[in-house]
Design an enzyme around this catalytic site. Structure first.
Site, short mmCIF file in Angstrom:
data_model
loop_
_atom_site.label_atom_id
_atom_site.label_comp_id
_atom_site.label_asym_id
_atom_site.label_seq_id
_atom_site.Cartn_x
_atom_site.Cartn_y
_atom_site.Cartn_z
N ARG A 149 -52.05 -19.42 -44.78
CA ARG A 149 -52.97 -20.54 -44.88
C ARG A 149 -54.15 -20.31 -43.93
NH1 ARG A 149 -47.67 -22.44 -44.33
NH2 ARG A 149 -46.89 -23.67 -46.09
N LYS A 173 -46.05 -24.56 -40.91
CA LYS A 173 -45.82 -26.00 -40.76
C LYS A 173 -44.53 -26.25 -39.98
CE LYS A 173 -48.35 -27.15 -44.96
NZ LYS A 173 -49.41 -27.94 -44.33
N HIS A 244 -57.56 -22.47 -50.70
CA HIS A 244 -56.28 -21.77 -50.84
C HIS A 244 -56.28 -20.73 -51.98
CE1 HIS A 244 -54.17 -25.34 -48.71
NE2 HIS A 244 -54.46 -24.38 -47.87
N ARG A 247 -54.86 -17.36 -51.19
CA ARG A 247 -53.40 -17.49 -51.00
C ARG A 247 -52.71 -17.50 -52.36
NH1 ARG A 247 -49.29 -19.47 -47.48
NH2 ARG A 247 -48.13 -21.28 -48.25
N HIS A 270 -43.00 -21.25 -47.63
CA HIS A 270 -42.60 -22.47 -48.35
C HIS A 270 -41.20 -22.89 -47.90
CE1 HIS A 270 -45.48 -21.83 -52.01
NE2 HIS A 270 -46.06 -22.44 -51.01
N TYR A 279 -45.85 -20.25 -59.46
CA TYR A 279 -46.47 -18.97 -59.81
C TYR A 279 -45.81 -18.32 -61.02
CZ TYR A 279 -48.74 -19.87 -55.44
OH TYR A 279 -49.47 -20.48 -54.45
#
Length: 299
Positions: A149, A173, A244, A247, A270, A279
């Site tokens: 990110r 995160k 993004h 990414r 993730h 994806y």
């Protein structure tokens, strides 16, 4: 005092409660979705009255990247479409920024991605002879090589980088740590940047961060996004690219070239596989287009 955006959201909620007699649960969902959207806008200095199509796409990309389920993202699209229809009908805005954003039948938001040639154009656009563009080139190669990110990239410190082993330590995160390998080309660009451009940007001060602004401070997400847009425009790429996109390109291209979905999940940071499975749907959409174009009975 509530912002104009929040007042308009409340006005919209009153309107649908009175006119459509929606349930309290539905109102609660609308309110949560729209307040979350308003918070995203305010951080970027925007309001619901000047949000454009690209802003909406950027927000949806942010939801996807934050690990929200496809069902939740689809519901957010529905909430925003209803809200902006209300703003049109009440003459607060003239153009609906959600007009060309459909809630997919599958319940999935499929992000715009770039093909390999388009990524190569962006990566090769900055000139290595200019110290700022050399920094930008190192940033672009780092983003595409790792899929990290932008918020993770701006916080990278020198001690996070191991160019001898070709890896970078990223804190995602919740402070979750992951180790990502670097491509040979990204290592090459980083070495060039660190040995020349960064010394100019440091302005004789000691900095922990790898990437610095022209003012000699930690570069911001907004600055990186602005610089990416410079190269997109320079290369004449017409797709609606947002923060993004590199990414998403990283994940899509990895999957198309045989990478395991679980490995991509770990590289992206993730929390669950459901976020990464978007994806596989992008890959299926590509296969459908190829089939329709190539099969004699598909037309």
């Amino acid at each position: 005092m509530p912002s104009d955006s929040k007042l308009l959201i409340e006005s919209f909620l009153d309107s649908i409660w009175l006119e459509k007699n929606v349930s309290q649960n539905t109102l609660h969902s609308y309110r949560n979705d729209l307040i979350k959207f308003e918070s995203f806008l305010s951080k970027g200095g925007k309001t619901v009255l000047n949000a454009d199509h690209l802003t909406i796409l950027s927000y949806l990309s942010n939801l996807l990247d934050s690990g929200f389920s496809s069902k939740t993202i689809s519901r957010n699209i529905s909430s925003m479409k209803s809200f902006f229809k209300y703003l049109i009908s009440s003459k607060h805005i003239d153009v609906n920024p959600t007009a060309n954003i459909d809630s997919p039948k599958s319940g999935l938001f499929l992000p715009t991605t770039l093909d390999i040639d388009e990524v190569d154009k962006i990566l090769n656009s900055p000139k290595e002879t200019h110290y700022i563009e050399l920094r930008d080139k190192a940033i672009l190669y780092m983003l595409y090589a790792t899929g990290m990110r932008i918020s993770e990239l701006v916080n990278l410190a020198k001690h996070n980088l191991d160019l001898n082993r070709g890896s970078v330590k990223v804190f995602g995160k919740g402070g979750k740590e992951r180790l990502i390998p670097l491509s040979e080309k990204s290592v090459e660009m980083l070495n060039k940047y660190l040995s020349s451009s960064r010394d100019i940007l440091c302005k004789d001060r000691d900095h922990m961060n790898i990437f610095l602004s022209t003012h000699g401070r930690q570069i911001t997400r907004q600055s990186i996004w602005h610089r990416i847009k410079v190269y997109i425009k320079r290369e004449g790429i017409k797709k609606e690219v947002y923060p993004h996109t590199l990414r998403h390109a990283f994940a899509t291209h990895m999957l198309n070239n045989g990478a395991d979905l679980i490995a991509i999940k770990d590289l992206l940071g993730h929390k669950s596989l459901s976020s990464t499975q978007i994806y596989t749907h992008l890959q299926q959409e590509k296969l459908k287009k190829i089939y329709k174009k190539a099969h004699p009975h598909a037309k």
